[in-house]
Write a protein that holds these residues in place. Structure first.
Motif, short mmCIF file in Angstrom:
data_model
loop_
_atom_site.label_atom_id
_atom_site.label_comp_id
_atom_site.label_asym_id
_atom_site.label_seq_id
_atom_site.Cartn_x
_atom_site.Cartn_y
_atom_site.Cartn_z
N MET A 112 20.08 11.51 -9.02
CA MET A 112 20.00 12.26 -10.27
C MET A 112 18.86 13.27 -10.20
O MET A 112 17.78 12.98 -9.68
N ALA A 113 19.09 14.46 -10.73
CA ALA A 113 18.05 15.48 -10.82
C ALA A 113 18.34 16.36 -12.02
O ALA A 113 19.50 16.64 -12.34
N ARG A 114 17.28 16.79 -12.69
CA ARG A 114 17.47 17.76 -13.76
C ARG A 114 17.80 19.11 -13.14
O ARG A 114 17.41 19.42 -12.02
N ALA A 115 18.52 19.91 -13.91
CA ALA A 115 19.00 21.19 -13.38
C ALA A 115 17.89 22.24 -13.46
O ALA A 115 18.02 23.26 -14.13
N ASP A 116 16.78 21.98 -12.77
CA ASP A 116 15.72 22.99 -12.70
C ASP A 116 15.11 22.96 -11.30
O ASP A 116 15.21 21.97 -10.58
N ARG A 117 14.45 24.05 -10.95
CA ARG A 117 13.96 24.22 -9.57
C ARG A 117 12.94 23.16 -9.18
O ARG A 117 12.97 22.63 -8.07
N HIS A 137 19.43 6.75 -8.39
CA HIS A 137 18.03 7.03 -8.06
C HIS A 137 17.67 8.46 -8.44
O HIS A 137 18.53 9.33 -8.50
N SER A 138 16.37 8.67 -8.70
CA SER A 138 15.87 10.02 -8.93
C SER A 138 14.49 10.14 -8.31
O SER A 138 13.76 9.15 -8.19
N HIS A 139 14.16 11.35 -7.89
CA HIS A 139 12.85 11.58 -7.29
C HIS A 139 11.76 11.57 -8.34
O HIS A 139 10.64 11.13 -8.10
N ARG A 140 12.07 12.07 -9.54
CA ARG A 140 11.13 12.11 -10.65
C ARG A 140 11.73 11.41 -11.88
O ARG A 140 12.94 11.25 -11.98
N GLY A 141 10.86 11.05 -12.80
CA GLY A 141 11.34 10.44 -14.03
C GLY A 141 11.89 11.49 -14.98
O GLY A 141 11.74 12.70 -14.77
N GLY A 142 12.55 11.02 -16.02
CA GLY A 142 13.05 11.93 -17.05
C GLY A 142 14.38 12.56 -16.77
O GLY A 142 14.76 13.52 -17.45
N THR A 143 15.12 12.05 -15.80
CA THR A 143 16.43 12.64 -15.48
C THR A 143 17.56 12.01 -16.30
O THR A 143 18.68 12.50 -16.28
N GLY A 144 17.28 10.90 -16.97
CA GLY A 144 18.34 10.18 -17.67
C GLY A 144 19.05 9.19 -16.77
O GLY A 144 20.14 8.73 -17.08
N LYS A 145 18.41 8.84 -15.66
CA LYS A 145 19.00 7.96 -14.64
C LYS A 145 19.50 6.64 -15.22
O LYS A 145 20.66 6.25 -15.00
N SER A 146 18.63 5.94 -15.94
CA SER A 146 19.01 4.63 -16.47
C SER A 146 20.11 4.74 -17.52
O SER A 146 21.01 3.89 -17.57
N SER A 147 20.04 5.77 -18.34
CA SER A 147 21.07 5.97 -19.35
C SER A 147 22.43 6.25 -18.71
O SER A 147 23.46 5.73 -19.16
N GLY A 198 11.13 8.03 -7.59
CA GLY A 198 10.35 8.12 -6.37
C GLY A 198 10.69 7.00 -5.42
O GLY A 198 11.61 6.22 -5.65
N LEU A 199 9.97 6.94 -4.34
CA LEU A 199 10.28 5.95 -3.30
C LEU A 199 9.21 4.86 -3.29
O LEU A 199 8.03 5.13 -3.11
N ASN A 200 9.66 3.63 -3.52
CA ASN A 200 8.78 2.48 -3.39
C ASN A 200 9.56 1.35 -2.72
O ASN A 200 10.71 1.54 -2.30
N ASN A 201 8.94 0.21 -2.63
CA ASN A 201 9.55 -0.90 -1.90
C ASN A 201 10.91 -1.28 -2.45
O ASN A 201 11.89 -1.45 -1.70
N GLU A 202 10.98 -1.41 -3.78
CA GLU A 202 12.24 -1.83 -4.40
C GLU A 202 13.32 -0.76 -4.25
O GLU A 202 14.49 -1.08 -3.97
N SER A 203 12.95 0.52 -4.43
CA SER A 203 13.93 1.60 -4.35
C SER A 203 14.54 1.70 -2.96
O SER A 203 15.76 1.81 -2.80
#
Length: 248
Positions: free
Chosen positions: A147-152, A8-18, A129-134
């Motif tokens: 998962m999170a990108r290494a930025d603040r 899981h990731s809070h935001r998109g673009g972390t490479g989570k699915s990959s 993010g958080l939704n019903n399925e997540s």
């Protein structure tokens, strides 16, 4: 007994699915029976990463009562690895949004997949993010891999996910992705574990070769000797070291 790992990731673009796809391939090539379910109904990815063509169903079809969850599972080029795509096309998504579905079908489906295919590991991909399925997927998890990108900015959203995971009967681990070259890994590890109270399972560097694949092949298959694959194996080792993955 099947172990369920939610990525899981809070935001998109972390490479989570990959990352999930690469972990799934490495587990399966290591001899485990692995299932991967794409619960991201809004923006599915696993069907593209694994090159799945038309099939007999999807997670959306199961939720709409059109097929059994077992019929939605696709075999892959990797022996012992099964993938359930989120949906095909947008019609099912519109119908789900209009009519809704019984959320209890998700954990029931996960259990049936585990039993039908005698899975050692079930990996669940989620929407950012958080939704019903997540949230439902996390409720079924033994481990939530955050998962999170290494930025603040990206890390600022991790607290919400960790807080939720802390209320569930699961363990949690953090992975930082797209780390810049020259990062002080030891300092980052100490700081992340101190601030977020979760073990850092891995730090994934930004790798141009990943972008060059255009999502057409899974990295661990295309470049098995690349140092990034070693980082994926480090994450697997951390997940296997059960006592080192914190439980709330």
């Amino acid at each position: 007994m099947t172990r369920t790992i939610v990525v899981h990731s809070h935001r998109g673009g972390t490479g989570k699915s990959s990352v999930l796809a690469n972990l799934a391939v490495l587990m399966a090539t290591g001899g485990l029976r692995v299932g991967a379910v794409d619960t991201d109904l809004q923006s599915p990815t696993l069907d593209l990463l694994f090159g799945l063509g038309p099939g007999t169903g999807s997670l959306a079809d199961y939720l709409l009562g059109r097929c059994e969850i077992e019929a939605a599972a696709r075999t892959t080029a990797v022996p012992g690895l099964y993938v359930v795509p989120a949906r095909s096309g947008t019609a099912a998504l519109r119908e789900l949004m209009t009519t809704g579905y019984d959320v209890g079908l998700l954990p029931e489906g996960f259990d049936r997949l585990a039993q039908q295919f005698a899975l050692d590991v079930l990996l669940l991909d989620t929407h950012a993010g958080l939704n019903n399925e997540s949230v439902t997927a996390m409720g079924s998890a033994d481990v939530v891999l955050i998962m999170a990108r290494a930025d603040r900015i990206d890390l600022s959203g991790v607290e919400e996910t960790i807080a939720l995971a802390g209320k569930l009967a699961c363990r949690r681990a953090l992975v930082l992705s797209m780390a810049p070259e020259g990062i002080d890994r030891d300092a980052v590890r100490r700081r992340a574990e101190e601030v977020y109270g979760s073990p850092l399972a891995g730090i994934l560097p930004y790798v141009p070769e990943m972008a060059a694949l255009y999502g057409e092949r899974i990295f661990a298959e295309a470049l098995p000797d690349h140092p990034l694959v070693g980082e994926f194996r480090t994450i697997l080792t951390a997940l296997d070291a059960r006592d080192e993955v914190s439980r709330a």
